[in-house]
Design a protein around this motif. Structure first.
Motif, mmCIF file in Angstrom:
data_model
loop_
_atom_site.group_PDB
_atom_site.id
_atom_site.type_symbol
_atom_site.label_atom_id
_atom_site.label_comp_id
_atom_site.label_asym_id
_atom_site.label_seq_id
_atom_site.Cartn_x
_atom_site.Cartn_y
_atom_site.Cartn_z
ATOM 1 N N GLY A 1 25.311 -11.388 53.221
ATOM 2 C CA GLY A 1 25.442 -12.572 53.781
ATOM 3 C C GLY A 1 25.423 -13.767 52.966
ATOM 4 O O GLY A 1 26.079 -14.972 53.292
ATOM 5 N N GLY A 2 24.692 -13.842 51.823
ATOM 6 C CA GLY A 2 24.698 -14.768 50.806
ATOM 7 C C GLY A 2 26.161 -15.074 50.319
ATOM 8 O O GLY A 2 26.752 -16.095 49.919
ATOM 9 N N PHE A 3 26.800 -13.701 49.695
ATOM 10 C CA PHE A 3 27.904 -13.882 48.938
ATOM 11 C C PHE A 3 28.912 -14.196 49.739
ATOM 12 O O PHE A 3 29.919 -14.813 49.412
ATOM 13 N N VAL B 1 21.965 -17.376 58.852
ATOM 14 C CA VAL B 1 21.105 -16.503 59.871
ATOM 15 C C VAL B 1 21.030 -15.116 59.633
ATOM 16 O O VAL B 1 19.947 -14.599 59.421
ATOM 17 N N ILE B 2 22.214 -14.778 59.312
ATOM 18 C CA ILE B 2 21.967 -13.199 58.644
ATOM 19 C C ILE B 2 21.084 -13.209 57.430
ATOM 20 O O ILE B 2 20.183 -11.875 57.332
ATOM 21 N N VAL B 3 21.223 -13.778 56.510
ATOM 22 C CA VAL B 3 20.257 -13.899 55.363
ATOM 23 C C VAL B 3 19.192 -13.691 55.634
ATOM 24 O O VAL B 3 18.122 -13.303 55.337
ATOM 25 N N LEU C 1 21.120 -17.274 46.136
ATOM 26 C CA LEU C 1 21.906 -18.072 45.245
ATOM 27 C C LEU C 1 23.383 -18.316 45.861
ATOM 28 O O LEU C 1 24.047 -19.396 45.741
ATOM 29 N N GLY C 2 23.742 -17.350 46.601
ATOM 30 C CA GLY C 2 24.967 -17.633 47.370
ATOM 31 C C GLY C 2 24.953 -18.708 48.513
ATOM 32 O O GLY C 2 25.897 -19.269 48.481
#
Length: 465
Positions: A269-271, A287-289, A398-399
């Motif tokens: 999710g972040g990437f 939201v996924i993260v 960090l993504g």
């Protein structure tokens, strides 16, 4: 009167009546005051205990039977009622200022009541059916009249519907486990079906593709409200399974599975958020993260994990509501929500873009913001067990941070000489300013949500005790 009538049936009746009203301000005002009343009633009124007020004695019965099934709300449920209806109140407050009250509030109130019913129904396996009804009701809220459904709406409906039969079939297997607790084959089958059911309902990797699609297609404020309500209630529903079945709670495969799936959701999710060019999709991946972080907290041990899980909820609510409101304002001023469409709008909508970026950074776990204390607790807990997992989870956060930087760069990239100004109306400025202030206050004083945080574990008999 019984508690289910007050917190389930009356909201459903009011939701039906509000569908007949055309004035957005009336709808927003009535729904906001009513949800505030319900949250205060849950905070102050005991259930199944007599309360004397001005010479009158009031007693709320805990149960109500409908179609042979019991809806039961006890004193232990009052804290989650405060959370659910308090969050509905916060979501309904800005609806008039972003011109979405007529479309969202009646359906949103009905969905909120149905999700409370899902947590109250006994046997609790029937909650899957009630959640499916809430999903069906959400479709008119997501789609304006005459608009054809896109891929996101269709995939959302399909995945949520697929989760229901898996949950119900696992319930049939769980009944067999009660009669034959030593049947390991039956236990494995029940675990597989239960896992698949929640993978579809909660949009767990790899079944989360509908979230960014839906966030791109539908109104961002409606999507934000729906993602918050559904994910929060389904997470509590899943915790109810863990609390009810010892074999599931003590299964050796549970913690490794939660770590694997949670880390995959945070990292992927972040990437993916870092490379998106649509603001709605970035919110969807955030939201996924956050769902991934919730799963990771449950792998940290029963008591500590539940406490951190609960600590995530309020910062997530505030951040997501501010983010969705900011996107709704930008949506009215640009042809779309892609970065090229909103380029340079920061010069004329400074409150909006500041709130959007701060909400993004809060969910990325930026220090001094509301999301930092809870995310820091997750990172620390993971680092005690596995430094490599903690590293990858931090990389996922960090993504989201990188996505915020890219969005900020696009929003302030106006031609040289462009004058600064503020086109937000007074209501929008006040709401956004209050939201941003809340992000900083909760970042500096996370213990201010302690009264709710300490009462919520009481809804579980075994978890968090």
């Amino acid at each position: 009167m019984s508690a289910p009538i007050l917190w389930i049936l009356l909201p459903l009746v009011l939701a039906g009546l509000l569908l007949l009203v055309n004035d957005q301000r009336v709808i927003f005002l009535v729904a906001s005051l009513f949800t505030l009343f319900l949250s205060m009633a849950a905070w102050l009124l005991p259930i199944d205990s007599a309360l004397s007020m001005a010479g009158l004695t009031v007693k709320l019965a805990p149960s109500l039977q409908i179609l042979g099934r019991n809806l039961t709300l006890t004193n232990a449920n009052r804290s989650i009622l405060v959370l659910i209806y308090g969050s509905a109140f916060l979501w309904f407050i800005p609806t008039a200022s972003v011109q979405i009250a007529r479309r969202m509030v009646p359906f949103g109130l009905a969905i909120t009541a149905l999700l409370v019913a899902a947590l109250a129904v006994q046997p609790f396996l029937y909650a899957a059916l009630i959640i499916e009804i809430a999903v069906l009701i959400s479709i008119p809220m997501l789609l304006p009249a005459g608009q054809k459904p896109g891929k996101g709406v269709i995939r959302f409906l399909i995945f949520q519907t697929l989760g229901m039969p898996f949950i119900l079939f696992s319930g049939w297997l769980l009944a067999g486990i009660g009669a034959n607790p030593g049947d390991l084959g039956l236990v494995q089958q029940a675990a597989i079906f239960l896992g698949l059911g929640f993978a579809f309902l909660l949009a767990i990797f790899p079944f989360y593709t509908w979230i960014p699609l839906l966030a791109e297609e539908a109104h961002p404020y409606v999507v934000g409200f729906l993602l918050w309500m559904l994910s929060t209630v389904i997470l509590f529903y899943g915790l109810g399974f863990l609390d009810s079945y010892t074999w599931l709670r003590d299964a050796v495969f549970l913690n490794p599975f939660l770590v694997l799936v949670g880390a995959l959701m945070v990292v992927s999710g972040g990437f993916l958020a870092a490379f998106q060019t649509h603001l709605g999709r970035i919110m969807g991946y955030a939201v996924i993260v956050e769902i991934g972080f919730s799963l990771l907290t449950l792998s940290l041990g029963t008591s500590a994990g539940i406490n951190i899980f609960l600590l995530l909820l309020v910062p997530r609510l505030i951040s997501l509501a501010i983010w969705a409101m900011a996107l709704s304002i930008l949506k009215e001023q640009a042809p779309g929500l892609s970065l090229k469409d909103v380029k340079g709008l920061g010069h004329t909508w400074p409150f909006t873009i500041t709130a959007l970026v701060l909400a993004n950074l809060s969910l990325a776990g930026m220090p001094l913001l509301a999301g930092f204390p809870s995310h820091q607790a997750v990172w620390e807990g993971l680092a005690r067990n596995s430094l490599s997992v903690a590293f990858w989870v931090l990389l996922g956060s960090l993504g989201l941070f990188a996505a915020a930087v890219r969005v900020l760069g696009a929003l302030v990239a106006a031609p040289e000489g462009t004058l600064w100004g503020s086109r937000e109306n007074t209501t929008q400025r006040l709401l956004l300013a209050f939201g941003m202030l809340t992000l900083f206050v909760l970042g500096l004083f996370p213990e201010w949500v302690l009264p709710l945080w300490t009462k919520l574990p009481a809804i579980f008999q075994h978890l968090g005790q």
